[in-house]
Design a protein around this motif. Structure first.
Motif, PDB file in Angstrom:
ATOM      1  N   ARG A  90       2.231   1.850  -3.382  1.00  0.00           N
ATOM      2  CA  ARG A  90       1.192   2.349  -4.301  1.00  0.00           C
ATOM      3  C   ARG A  90       0.983   3.850  -4.114  1.00  0.00           C
ATOM      4  O   ARG A  90       0.787   4.580  -5.080  1.00  0.00           O
ATOM      5  CB  ARG A  90      -0.122   1.592  -4.072  1.00  0.00           C
ATOM      6  CG  ARG A  90      -0.119   0.166  -4.581  1.00  0.00           C
ATOM      7  CD  ARG A  90      -1.531  -0.429  -4.606  1.00  0.00           C
ATOM      8  NE  ARG A  90      -1.486  -1.858  -4.884  1.00  0.00           N
ATOM      9  CZ  ARG A  90      -1.589  -2.812  -3.958  1.00  0.00           C
ATOM     10  NH1 ARG A  90      -1.760  -2.473  -2.677  1.00  0.00           N
ATOM     11  NH2 ARG A  90      -1.543  -4.090  -4.293  1.00  0.00           N
ATOM     12  N   THR A  91       1.017   4.299  -2.866  1.00  0.00           N
ATOM     13  CA  THR A  91       0.848   5.744  -2.614  1.00  0.00           C
ATOM     14  C   THR A  91       2.014   6.536  -3.188  1.00  0.00           C
ATOM     15  O   THR A  91       1.883   7.732  -3.441  1.00  0.00           O
ATOM     16  CB  THR A  91       0.724   6.044  -1.103  1.00  0.00           C
ATOM     17  OG1 THR A  91       1.935   5.671  -0.445  1.00  0.00           O
ATOM     18  CG2 THR A  91      -0.455   5.302  -0.495  1.00  0.00           C
TER      19      THR A  91
ATOM     20  N   ARG B  47       0.831  -1.210   0.000  1.00  0.00           N
ATOM     21  CA  ARG B  47       0.000   0.000   0.000  1.00  0.00           C
ATOM     22  C   ARG B  47       0.863   1.256   0.000  1.00  0.00           C
ATOM     23  O   ARG B  47       0.571   2.232  -0.699  1.00  0.00           O
ATOM     24  CB  ARG B  47      -0.932  -0.001   1.212  1.00  0.00           C
ATOM     25  CG  ARG B  47      -2.142  -0.912   1.072  1.00  0.00           C
ATOM     26  CD  ARG B  47      -3.190  -0.620   2.134  1.00  0.00           C
ATOM     27  NE  ARG B  47      -2.698  -0.877   3.477  1.00  0.00           N
ATOM     28  CZ  ARG B  47      -2.782  -2.058   4.102  1.00  0.00           C
ATOM     29  NH1 ARG B  47      -3.345  -3.080   3.480  1.00  0.00           N
ATOM     30  NH2 ARG B  47      -2.333  -2.208   5.338  1.00  0.00           N
TER      31      ARG B  47
END
Length: 396
Positions: A28-29, A25
């Motif tokens: 992805r950011t 995650r």
């Protein structure tokens, strides 16, 4: 390590699956195109017939505290399910509903283990088993298996692992992470060993029961008359019904263990979510055939991903009979340097694949097997294809 924190929490290893998902995650950011094959979570929506039951519960104003061990109607549904699917007969005093199967396992460890008690864990095992045992001051005893034995423990290995301190044995079938299933005959052979050690209690984690591809029929240790009073059967709705976030698990157990779990839970979380419980009544009352479409899709993906993985030099796969994971032996890469990165173990390889292939997997170290990585195929065929293509390219 913070010295202000307890030794207990400082000794706990973070869940590797959740940790890898968090890393994915974060990447992805940062704009990275990460394909996540690390979490054990069906990529289907909860079936509509279950969602309708939850909506009805909201409209019927179910909003109060629930009984610590679960609604009576849910216990009845669980009792019906155990009889229908497993030929197991439990009464309400033997059933406890918890906030997920993970809490059910934690409860069992807390109420049965004393300091120094040993728990046999056939490897590979689900990531949280070892730390749940440690949190109860127990001692995990790992029994190594390999791809050659389809990652299953033999009676000889079980006998060799038993000591005067052995209190329990925990296993999952179908297994997370290997997808292996113990046949009724194999369980009987293990039970024959345990008959010589009547003080040992078995925890049979059957959360993936319905995700079975028809090679080996599901079997429950408690189904043997001489093991019924020594077995805790753990199950839940997260996997087969795509209800991971609903957080409902349950046990069928000897009444004294169920009472103890109820007592503990009453001081920790109390009863599980009211709306989720009402929805699960419907999920368990209906035929498992209503979610067969998910199993059929997972079976197709299993064939698809195995075909792709077997084309990668250095990946050695068994054929999973259930669940939705592949657990390839990747030890052929150990000791090699790829694109400037030294691969010493499965953890190094999993991190390399995250950084160089943008694919999130989980190291086998977390499951008690240092030679493998876990890859989930609870993802679209497009994502599976792209992910394995990236892995192959990054390792070539």
């Amino acid at each position: 390590m913070n010295k202000q924190l307890s030794d207990r929490i400082n000794s706990v290893t973070p869940s590797a699956t959740l940790e890898m998902a968090a890393k994915a995650r974060t990447l992805r950011t940062e704009g990275k195109d990460i394909i996540g094959l690390s979490l054990g979570e069906p990529d289907f929506n909860t079936p509509d017939f279950i969602k309708k039951a939850a909506i009805q519960a909201v409209n019927d104003n179910f909003n109060s505290y629930t009984p610590v061990d679960g609604y009576v109607e849910l216990k009845d549904a669980i009792i019906t399910k155990f009889k229908r699917d497993n030929d197991l007969v439990y009464d309400k005093s033997q059933v406890v509903v918890s906030t997920g199967a993970k809490q059910a396992l934690y409860n069992v460890a807390q109420v049965l283990l004393n300091k120094g008690d040993e728990v046999i864990l056939p490897c590979p095992y689900w990531v949280s088993y070892s730390d749940i045992v440690k949190l109860a001051d127990g001692v995990p005893v790992e029994v190594a298996t390999s791809i050659e034995t389809d990652f299953k423990m033999t009676p000889k290995q079980l006998e060799a692992a038993i000591t005067p301190k052995t209190k329990m044995i925990w296993y999952s079938s179908p297994c997370n992470p290997s997808g292996s299933i113990y046949s009724k005959e194999e369980l009987r052979s293990l039970a024959d060993v345990l008959q010589k050690h009547p003080h040992i209690i078995v925890v049979s984690d059957e959360i993936y029961e319905h995700i079975n591809y028809g090679v080996t029929a599901h079997a429950s240790m408690a189904n043997f008359e001489d093991m019924y009073d020594r077995t805790v059967t753990v199950n839940g709705v997260a996997k087969a019904f795509a209800m991971t976030g609903w957080r409902i698990g349950y046990i069928g157990a000897p009444a004294y263990i169920a009472r103890a779990c109820n007592k503990l839970q009453g001081q920790v979380t109390s009863g599980a979510n009211c709306i989720a419980q009402r929805a699960v009544i419907t999920a368990l009352t209906e035929s498992p055939d209503r979610v067969q479409y998910m199993v059929d899709e997972f079976k197709e993906r299993r064939a698809y991903i195995l075909d792709l993985l077997n084309s990668i030099d250095g990946f050695k796969c068994n054929q999973p009979e259930g669940a939705f994971y592949v657990f390839p032996d990747v030890s052929a890469y150990f000791g090699k340097t790829i694109n400037g990165s030294r691969i010493n173990n499965a953890s190094d390889l999993a991190m390399y694949l995250l950084e160089h292939a943008n694919v999130a997997t989980v190291t086998g170290d977390a499951f008690g097997n240092k030679n493998c990585i876990r890859i989930s195929y609870a993802a679209s065929k497009k994502d599976i294809s792209n992910a394995i293509s990236r892995i192959k390219s990054a390792l070539s």
